[in-house]
Design a protein around this motif. Structure first.
Motif, PDB file in Angstrom:
ATOM      1  N   SER A  19       0.835  -1.211   0.000  1.00 52.86           N
ATOM      2  CA  SER A  19       0.000   0.000   0.000  1.00 52.86           C
ATOM      3  C   SER A  19       0.866   1.255   0.000  1.00 52.86           C
ATOM      4  N   LYS A  22       1.380   3.167  -3.097  1.00 56.34           N
ATOM      5  CA  LYS A  22       0.306   4.033  -3.580  1.00 56.34           C
ATOM      6  C   LYS A  22       0.452   5.461  -3.049  1.00 56.34           C
ATOM      7  N   ALA A  38      -3.984   5.151   1.296  1.00 55.83           N
ATOM      8  CA  ALA A  38      -3.152   4.336   0.398  1.00 55.83           C
ATOM      9  C   ALA A  38      -3.646   2.886   0.397  1.00 55.83           C
ATOM     10  N   LEU A  41      -6.721   2.592  -1.731  1.00 57.27           N
ATOM     11  CA  LEU A  41      -6.367   2.618  -3.159  1.00 57.27           C
ATOM     12  C   LEU A  41      -5.852   1.256  -3.604  1.00 57.27           C
ATOM     13  N   LEU A  42      -5.045   0.636  -2.753  1.00 54.55           N
ATOM     14  CA  LEU A  42      -4.526  -0.700  -3.055  1.00 54.55           C
ATOM     15  C   LEU A  42      -5.675  -1.715  -3.109  1.00 54.55           C
ATOM     16  N   GLU A  45      -7.418  -1.373  -6.285  1.00 56.77           N
ATOM     17  CA  GLU A  45      -6.585  -1.895  -7.370  1.00 56.77           C
ATOM     18  C   GLU A  45      -6.673  -3.431  -7.423  1.00 56.77           C
ATOM     19  N   TYR A  59      -0.397   6.864  -8.117  1.00 57.31           N
ATOM     20  CA  TYR A  59      -0.138   7.006  -6.681  1.00 57.31           C
ATOM     21  C   TYR A  59      -0.402   8.448  -6.278  1.00 57.31           C
TER      22      TYR A  59
END
Length: 204
Positions: A19, A22, A38, A41-42, A45, A59
């Motif tokens: 993470s 990111k 972060a 976001l991971l 993804e 990122y």
């Protein structure tokens, strides 16, 4: 395969390391809030079929939790200027997913820009006046565009109040009114926090 044989602790540690890809700060470590953004976001993804390929190379550089008054909070994601267009392509979907994860807080994406002051001195490799896009006014205009994206600004006017204070009146594309109206107080609060300038939004 190896990933499946990890203990829960190793799994969490590995995910934590992943993470951090990111978020890339120019200095210092991400704080707890930035690490949580972060991580989300991971997660997107890894799990979102519509965002997976787009998010792979993206990122953020920072994340801020902003108090907008009246019990409202917003999240500002700072992204590298060179990645802004890529973020814009998936912004509507990404923001929708993040707002679900962060219990309805409005999420805004703003490019990290550098303001070059009037005393800006170029090095030997470059010459000429400072770029217009890096002046304070230009950067503040760009921040405003980022905050309201994907809604377009169709007009601006500065009003001087009786006490001499200036208020920027910003007119937004009326076709987006239904989607955006609930966010204009957040837009105004965030713009004020970032630029120390008052703004009010209208639809035209």
């Amino acid at each position: 395969r190896y990933y499946h044989h990890l203990t829960r602790q190793q799994h969490t540690k590995l995910e934590g390391k992943m993470s951090l890809q990111k978020i890339r700060k120019s200095s210092g470590e991400p704080d707890e809030f930035e690490a949580s953004v972060a991580q989300e976001l991971l997660n997107l993804e890894m799990t979102s079929t519509e965002l997976k390929s787009s998010l792979r190379d993206l990122y953020i550089t920072a994340a801020k939790d902003v108090d907008c008054g009246g019990g409202k909070q917003a999240i500002i994601l700072y992204v590298p200027y060179k990645l802004l267009k890529s973020f814009n392509k998936i912004q509507t979907r990404l923001v929708r997913e993040l707002e679900k994860k962060f219990s309805g807080r409005h999420v805004l994406i703003v490019a990290q820009r550098t303001i070059l002051g009037k005393s800006f001195v170029r090095n030997q490799k470059t010459s000429g006046p400072r770029p217009r896009s890096r002046t304070l006014t230009a950067v503040q205009d760009s921040i405003l565009d980022d905050i309201v994206y994907p809604t377009e600004i169709v007009g601006k006017r500065t009003r001087v109040k009786v006490d001499g204070k200036r208020v920027l009146k910003v007119y937004l594309e009326s076709k987006d009114q239904a989607n955006v109206e609930s966010k204009i107080d957040t837009f105004a609060a965030v713009y004020d926090k970032l630029t120390n300038k008052k703004v009010s939004f209208y639809f035209q």
